[in-house]
Design an enzyme around this catalytic site. Structure first.
Site, mmCIF file in Angstrom:
data_model
loop_
_atom_site.group_PDB
_atom_site.id
_atom_site.type_symbol
_atom_site.label_atom_id
_atom_site.label_comp_id
_atom_site.label_asym_id
_atom_site.label_seq_id
_atom_site.Cartn_x
_atom_site.Cartn_y
_atom_site.Cartn_z
ATOM 1 N N HIS A 279 0.823 -1.228 0.000
ATOM 2 C CA HIS A 279 0.000 0.000 0.000
ATOM 3 C C HIS A 279 0.849 1.266 0.000
ATOM 4 C CE1 HIS A 279 0.247 0.890 4.380
ATOM 5 N NE2 HIS A 279 0.167 -0.402 4.565
ATOM 6 N N ASP A 291 6.250 0.639 6.664
ATOM 7 C CA ASP A 291 4.798 0.457 6.526
ATOM 8 C C ASP A 291 4.228 1.555 5.636
ATOM 9 O OD1 ASP A 291 2.181 -0.323 6.828
ATOM 10 O OD2 ASP A 291 2.011 0.315 8.909
ATOM 11 N N GLU A 325 -4.801 1.823 2.712
ATOM 12 C CA GLU A 325 -4.914 0.646 3.579
ATOM 13 C C GLU A 325 -5.101 1.055 5.032
ATOM 14 O OE1 GLU A 325 -3.475 -2.588 6.287
ATOM 15 O OE2 GLU A 325 -2.656 -0.595 6.064
ATOM 16 N N GLU A 326 -4.411 2.126 5.435
ATOM 17 C CA GLU A 326 -4.327 2.448 6.865
ATOM 18 C C GLU A 326 -5.647 2.842 7.508
ATOM 19 O OE1 GLU A 326 -2.032 1.599 8.600
ATOM 20 O OE2 GLU A 326 -0.106 1.730 7.593
ATOM 21 N N ASP A 353 3.250 -6.419 3.434
ATOM 22 C CA ASP A 353 2.862 -5.320 4.325
ATOM 23 C C ASP A 353 3.249 -5.644 5.770
ATOM 24 O OD1 ASP A 353 1.823 -2.982 5.347
ATOM 25 O OD2 ASP A 353 -0.255 -3.668 5.323
ATOM 26 N N HIS A 423 3.905 2.737 12.674
ATOM 27 C CA HIS A 423 3.042 3.919 12.862
ATOM 28 C C HIS A 423 3.678 4.999 13.745
ATOM 29 C CE1 HIS A 423 -0.808 1.284 12.026
ATOM 30 N NE2 HIS A 423 0.046 1.291 11.016
#
Lengths: 456, 456
Positions: A279, A291, A325-326, A353, A423
């Site tokens: 993503h 990520d 995606e997130e 991912d 994140h």
């Protein structure tokens, strides 16, 4: 190593040596291309250091769409195109502030708003705190939660070997902690970051109010693990202390964005489509190098390698760089929707991912018979130290895809360091090792090759 | 994961479930102890950040001896003692300087003296440069080398999957490049750092003049990979350019140092000794957190775990923290010598000296029958993602040990990042991941347990 491998093949496969040997050579060429001619690391450098974070709906996300499309166009694929998709746009606003108010003392702690959270009142929110370790615990506390900030402090458990399992057992505090606490009249929630180590980085991530009426929504933020430890300690000393936080995040109107798709047309059964992807969007605190910048460039690299080796796939192979995606998976859903509308027959989808770390294997979404077949390929991967074939989740972006029959798989890199960065503000390019990234790309390309040759 | 593993056991082993199951439980307890009660990370923090580099003969090396001895004494072992060993003392002196002199231009580049090198003249050494890619190439060049600085620039090859193989194919330039070039009248050598990535860190490491008469010794230094690329490029533009470097390193008289030994007495066959160890000394450019602080604390941790689990070994188990692996292996030799003098029967030795990264397996020095036996234990390690059992080198420190019959083994961590840090200024504590370190310790402890129970 090679010799041992070949001996093992001879022992285990007897007469089928010729075809296995050509597979062996093909995998060797794939790994060699990735390690000596790879472009993924440079692509990721650009995505991370020249573009930066790529939260859905941001200008950077659009830059990333244009950049990756342009790069795919240099690879000589049969087709490169965009798919329109409306995505949510959530903006963090000014940097959050927070402190523990213990009598007259104010102790600042690092927090960040969780994705999708509402803002606090403009002057911030100050309230007493109740520490809990599960959503279930709210029931027992009941009315005691009214007017309070609920502090979710259940740590990720160190004894899980795969860190994703520890994450899975904790992340409900982040994803639905605010919704559940709001039902009891809590005024806000603070969640211990999903991080196995003790440090000062708050880790953001999505949360959802579900079907809770908007009037009941409460602001929610993550606190660093060190901050959580401190807050817990201070609460034991003084259960009356208060917590203050201020955040000005906001949900805006949806905006137009894109999935980026590149395609190598199949030479025998072009109607059968195989997808490799990651993503393109990321959270907004860092570059999102792990990520999922890593997954993006590894997927692009898979097609670069196949082209460079002049490989003519039997089936159509697509790289898909999914948007959002997130915080919504709109790109994944849109891709699946268009596949259905266009009556496309997807036979395989592979996602990366889980970070750009040393690859260890794959998780397969397939039936037992297929799994036995794929497992018979393990010997081919052993020279590359890929050993772990398991049944399990393929990936969020490829989740919505369905066809008459489709196999899905996820690359499984070493997971030990993933939640150090996940994140958080340290998910940056310097946390990427070039070789680990490249080995992941080669591992994905090898599986694509084998699926194309004998998987269907 | 556990369930799958147990099913696999049932399938593969039929009736032998009971004993396997107790092994399974023991390994589970070992990994749990390492991941939740580990002390290794804190020990390494102290070694790295409170003591620092531990080059043989330095004050820091002695501090490390005292610190680790004191820590072992807290573990309730049966015996903790030191073994005297005379070690070489080489000191780097003032920070080295170097530049490319291209006409009137001086371009500074990062270098460091190689261990054991002599100094340059006090004012430094300025000479024309000849770039070569192998020691063999010197023969062809012959007299052209007289008065020149030989620049060894053969890179580590990216296509090796195990980076130690790439190292093995390159390191002769560092270890004997000066000795060989001196034979042709070269005045110095500059060696491309043993590093797979391009960066600005020069990597030191040992070199030896062998039996070359001292009058012929020439100074030798490593240059960063970026520096090597630049020098090579500039040489192509101007083969007449000169290189300047200045270093003031010096070999001092040998000094007294120590191996640190801790022992758990065997309950059934105490005369049989099993060793687990790493080396306490490090190079002097950084903390040596990976090389080999990690191996030191993992070995200490193995005994901590066995004690904590109240495990009574059948055989005597020793942790040995060897001194002087990097530039002499005097500790390893002394340990072996004393073992022989004392007529000790060593049956197993396990070393960790490949960095504190995610463990992947072991390399065994043993016969085929033994290897088949050890390989039959692989299923027990699979839940911990340990798959790679190979025959190969155990370790340098345990190398000199010999007994009637001894099996040696080395922990094999993931090798991709090792040479990013190896012998360079960035081999520091922040490059260590706590969980990866702990998993390595648990993996070593598990092998010790199995060897003790059924290995002999």
């Amino acid at each position: 190593m090679k010799k041992t491998f070949f001996t093992a093949l001879l022992l285990s496969l007897g007469g089928v040596v010729f075809s296995q040997s050509s597979d062996e050579l093909q995998l060797k060429a794939i790994y060699q291309s990735a390690l000596t001619k790879g472009q993924g690391y440079q692509w990721l450098d650009y995505l991370s250091n020249q573009i930066g974070h790529r939260l859905s709906g941001s200008d950077n996300a659009e830059k990333a769409v244009q950049y990756t499309k342009a790069q795919l166009e240099t690879l000589g694929l049969d087709r490169v195109f965009l798919q329109e998709v409306m995505v949510p746009k959530w903006v963090r606003g000014a940097k959050e502030t927070a402190y523990i108010k213990d009598g007259k003392n104010k102790i600042e702690v690092p927090i960040c708003a969780l994705g999708g959270s509402i803002a606090t009142p403009k002057k911030g929110l100050l309230a007493p705190v109740i520490e809990v370790h599960s959503i279930k615990e709210l029931e027992t506390l009941g009315t005691a939660l009214k007017g309070k900030i609920v502090f979710y402090n259940r740590p990720m458990e160190a004894e899980y070997i795969e860190t994703f399992n520890a994450y899975g057992h904790c992340v409900d505090q982040r994803s639905s902690g605010a919704r559940e606490a709001a039902k009891y009249g809590a005024v806000g929630t603070i969640v211990r970051s999903m991080n196995l180590r003790l440090d000062d980085f708050p880790h953001t991530g999505n949360q959802s109010y579900g079907d809770l009426p908007q009037a009941q929504w409460i602001p929610t933020a993550a606190i660093s693990t060190n901050g959580a430890e401190l807050l817990s300690k201070k609460l034991k000393e003084n259960p009356q202390l208060q917590f203050y936080f201020k955040q000005s995040c906001e949900q805006m109107a949806d905006v137009l964005s894109y999935n980026v798709v590149g395609e190598l047309k199949g030479s025998e059964t072009p109607e059968n489509i195989m997808v490799v992807g990651g993503h393109l969007d990321s959270w907004d605190l860092a570059d999102g190098s792990h990520d999922d910048g890593a997954g993006v460039v590894q997927s692009m690299e898979a097609l670069r390698i196949l082209k460079q080796l002049n490989y003519k796939p039997k089936n159509t192979i697509r790289v898909v760089l999914f948007m959002n995606e997130e915080n919504g998976n709109r790109g994944g859903k849109k891709y699946a929707e268009l596949a259905q509308t266009n009556k496309e027959n997807h036979v395989f989808a592979l996602e990366s991912d889980s970070g750009g770390f040393s690859p260890r294997g794959f998780s397969f979404e397939c039936n037992d018979e297929e799994f036995a077949k794929f497992s018979s390929w393990k010997g081919l991967f052993e020279p590359y130290l890929i050993h772990s074939f398991v049944k399990g989740h393929g990936g969020t972006d490829i989740g919505p895809l369905s066809s008459k029959h489709i196999v899905k798989a996820g690359l499984k890199p070493d997971s030990q360091r993933y939640f150090d960065y996940h994140h958080a503000a340290n998910d940056t390019f310097d946390a990427i090792n070039k070789r680990e990234l490249e080995l992941g790309a080669a591992t994905m390309t090898s599986l694509l090759y084998l699926m194309d040759q004998k998987g269907l």
